[in-house]
Design an enzyme around this catalytic site. Structure first.
Site, PDB file in Angstrom:
ATOM      1  N   LEU A   1     -20.618 -23.331  50.201  1.00  0.00           N
ATOM      2  CA  LEU A   1     -20.954 -23.993  48.932  1.00  0.00           C
ATOM      3  C   LEU A   1     -21.611 -25.350  49.140  1.00  0.00           C
ATOM      4  O   LEU A   1     -21.309 -26.058  50.107  1.00  0.00           O
ATOM      5  CB  LEU A   1     -19.677 -24.147  48.089  1.00  0.00           C
ATOM      6  CG  LEU A   1     -18.938 -22.844  47.781  1.00  0.00           C
ATOM      7  CD1 LEU A   1     -17.676 -23.130  46.975  1.00  0.00           C
ATOM      8  CD2 LEU A   1     -19.833 -21.862  47.024  1.00  0.00           C
TER       9      LEU A   1
ATOM     10  N   HIS B   1     -24.112 -25.135  43.924  1.00  0.00           N
ATOM     11  CA  HIS B   1     -22.997 -24.328  43.398  1.00  0.00           C
ATOM     12  C   HIS B   1     -22.074 -25.201  42.544  1.00  0.00           C
ATOM     13  O   HIS B   1     -21.587 -24.767  41.496  1.00  0.00           O
ATOM     14  CB  HIS B   1     -22.155 -23.756  44.545  1.00  0.00           C
ATOM     15  CG  HIS B   1     -22.889 -22.788  45.428  1.00  0.00           C
ATOM     16  ND1 HIS B   1     -23.180 -23.062  46.744  1.00  0.00           N
ATOM     17  CD2 HIS B   1     -23.368 -21.548  45.168  1.00  0.00           C
ATOM     18  CE1 HIS B   1     -23.804 -22.015  47.276  1.00  0.00           C
ATOM     19  NE2 HIS B   1     -23.937 -21.093  46.343  1.00  0.00           N
TER      20      HIS B   1
ATOM     21  N   ARG C   1     -28.402 -21.446  53.435  1.00  0.00           N
ATOM     22  CA  ARG C   1     -29.133 -21.174  54.680  1.00  0.00           C
ATOM     23  C   ARG C   1     -29.645 -22.447  55.348  1.00  0.00           C
ATOM     24  O   ARG C   1     -30.001 -22.414  56.525  1.00  0.00           O
ATOM     25  CB  ARG C   1     -30.297 -20.219  54.421  1.00  0.00           C
ATOM     26  CG  ARG C   1     -29.848 -18.781  54.159  1.00  0.00           C
ATOM     27  CD  ARG C   1     -31.032 -17.831  54.092  1.00  0.00           C
ATOM     28  NE  ARG C   1     -30.624 -16.440  54.013  1.00  0.00           N
ATOM     29  CZ  ARG C   1     -30.317 -15.813  52.879  1.00  0.00           C
ATOM     30  NH1 ARG C   1     -30.383 -16.465  51.736  1.00  0.00           N
ATOM     31  NH2 ARG C   1     -29.943 -14.542  52.885  1.00  0.00           N
TER      32      ARG C   1
END
Ligand code: PAF
Length: 282
Positions: free
Chosen positions: A33, A37, A187
């Site tokens: 997260l 988020h 990522r």
């Protein structure tokens, strides 16, 4: 914060909440997260009584086995962050229980998925639609929150909700960016320090393209952005499209679309990044 992994437990918990007449806000995630988020979780908290967040790295939406293997898994850190923003229930199921048997049902979103992500990641949106519909059935939220970074995913989930009459409201929140413009993404953690320096060039290219659109044709504006990115050979552009944000189809003139967006995907080493901007109407 309650942490559940069994499907029967999350179903029962959410059913109890509903029976008390309380509203459920749901944020589906694959974990690792970040502030993007958290902005969804904060919004879910403001607009609902109970917030449920799922953390599940969904195997069926990865068309690249290495990407699935290397996707960051940080459940302990995620749980701490979720507790801090007041999440009520963390649902982190196992792949074995989510997929007792491989799903046979397949989704085909036609023109919505034959472009951009869908065109470059075969089967990706079938996996997304499968898992999101499973999660919606388990949690039965009143509202579900998604980020604009996955603009095509949002359009597809919207279509699925409409086609299958899910009784919930979908909410899309803007992209949260690092100070240098890089769109937040789980990522990004996989980027080397050198790649991390180059990654914000993607957002710069989107901004350049948007500025050029005020002066020239879409085709020429795209060429200028591609030319700019060619200064950074480590970045391998996969697609760069100016689209109608409702139909997701590429457009040749801005006037063709009520709402337009510029979307791209590029590899930096083995890490695939996506980003987009909505085009402001002049
Ligand atoms: O956007 C994501 O993180 C995933 O695609 C989602 C919606 C959680 C489904 O696995």
């Amino acid at each position: 914060m309650l942490q559940l992994s069994a499907l029967s437990d999350i179903r029962q918990q959410c059913e109890q909440v509903r029976c008390q007449g309380l509203r459920i806000g749901f944020v589906p995630t694959m974990g690792a997260l970040h502030e993007g988020h958290l902005s969804l979780l904060k919004a879910a908290k403001e607009q609902n009584d109970v917030v449920v967040c799922s953390v599940f790295v969904n195997p069926t939406q990865f068309n690249n086995a290495e990407d699935y293997k290397l996707y960051p898994r940080l459940l302990v850190e995620d749980a701490e962050m979720l507790a801090q923003v007041g999440c009520d229930v963390l649902f982190a199921p196992s792949a074995a229980e989510m997929y007792l048997k491989p799903a046979k049902l397949t989704f085909d979103f036609g023109s919505l998925e034959n472009v951009m992500e869908g065109a470059h990641r075969p089967g990706h949106f079938n996996g997304v639609a499968t898992v999101v519909s499973k999660l919606f059935h388990l949690v039965r939220p009143h509202q579900a929150f998604f980020g604009q970074k996955d603009l095509q995913q949002f359009a597809i989930v919207q279509q699925m909700v409409q086609d299958l009459s899910f009784d919930l409201e979908l909410v899309c929140y803007p992209i949260i960016r690092e100070e240098d413009g890089l769109a937040m993404s789980s990522r990004n953690r996989r980027l080397t320090p050198e790649q991390r320096q180059i990654a914000p060039k993607l957002h710069e290219a989107l901004q350049l393209l948007e500025t050029q659109l005020a002066k020239t044709s879409i085709e020429e504006a795209k060429q200028a952005a591609v030319q700019f990115l060619s200064n950074y050979p480590q970045l391998r552009l996969e697609y760069l499209e100016v689209i109608d944000a409702n139909t997701l189809q590429p457009i040749e003139q801005l006037q063709e679309a009520e709402k337009a967006a510029i979307c791209l995907a590029a590899f930096l080493g083995e890490v695939r990044l996506i980003d987009n901007v909505l085009v402001a109407k002049k």
